[in-house]
Design a protein around this motif. Structure first.
Motif: not given
Length: 128
Positions: A10, A50, A54, A56-57, A73
């Motif tokens: 993450q 994006l 934010d 994001v994984k 991503i």
């Protein structure tokens, strides 16, 4: 603990450029998600996908000797493999379509020839 290629972690978007987005990873390191690795679809403007801060994984796809970290991503999203639609029984094969086209084409050519012959022969040739 240093990041390793293949791990999914993450992160948080810290910067956006026209070629990608910078993501801060949990250990404080920063990696780049190239524009081609943002989404499966064509990405013209990263800001459509994006925003800064934010969460994001991301998947770590590369770590070079200089310490640059390549991220993705789109590789974290499970893609559903679609099967081709089953062929319907009433669907016409390519050969049948080709035969139908050739038959129609020949009929049109015959009609054009008849029309041209009628124009040539119907007027007559008068000479004085």
């Amino acid at each position: 603990m240093p990041v390793q290629a293949g791990k999914i972690v993450q992160g948080k978007v810290t910067g956006i450029t026209n070629f990608g987005a910078f993501v801060e990873l949990p250990d404080g390191e920063v990696g780049l998600v190239h524009i081609s690795e943002i989404a499966e679809e064509y990405v013209k403007d990263i800001n459509d996908f994006l925003k800064i801060n934010d969460p994001v994984k991301v998947k770590v796809i590369s770590v070079d000797p200089k310490g640059k970290i390549g991220l993705s991503i789109k590789q974290t999203v499970e893609t559903v493999k679609r099967r081709p639609a089953p062929r319907k029984k009433f669907e016409v094969s390519f050969e049948e379509k080709l035969n139908r086209f050739l038959k129609d084409s020949e009929e049109r050519q015959q009609g054009l020839r008849r029309n041209a012959d009628a124009k040539r022969g119907g007027r007559g040739n008068r000479r004085s």
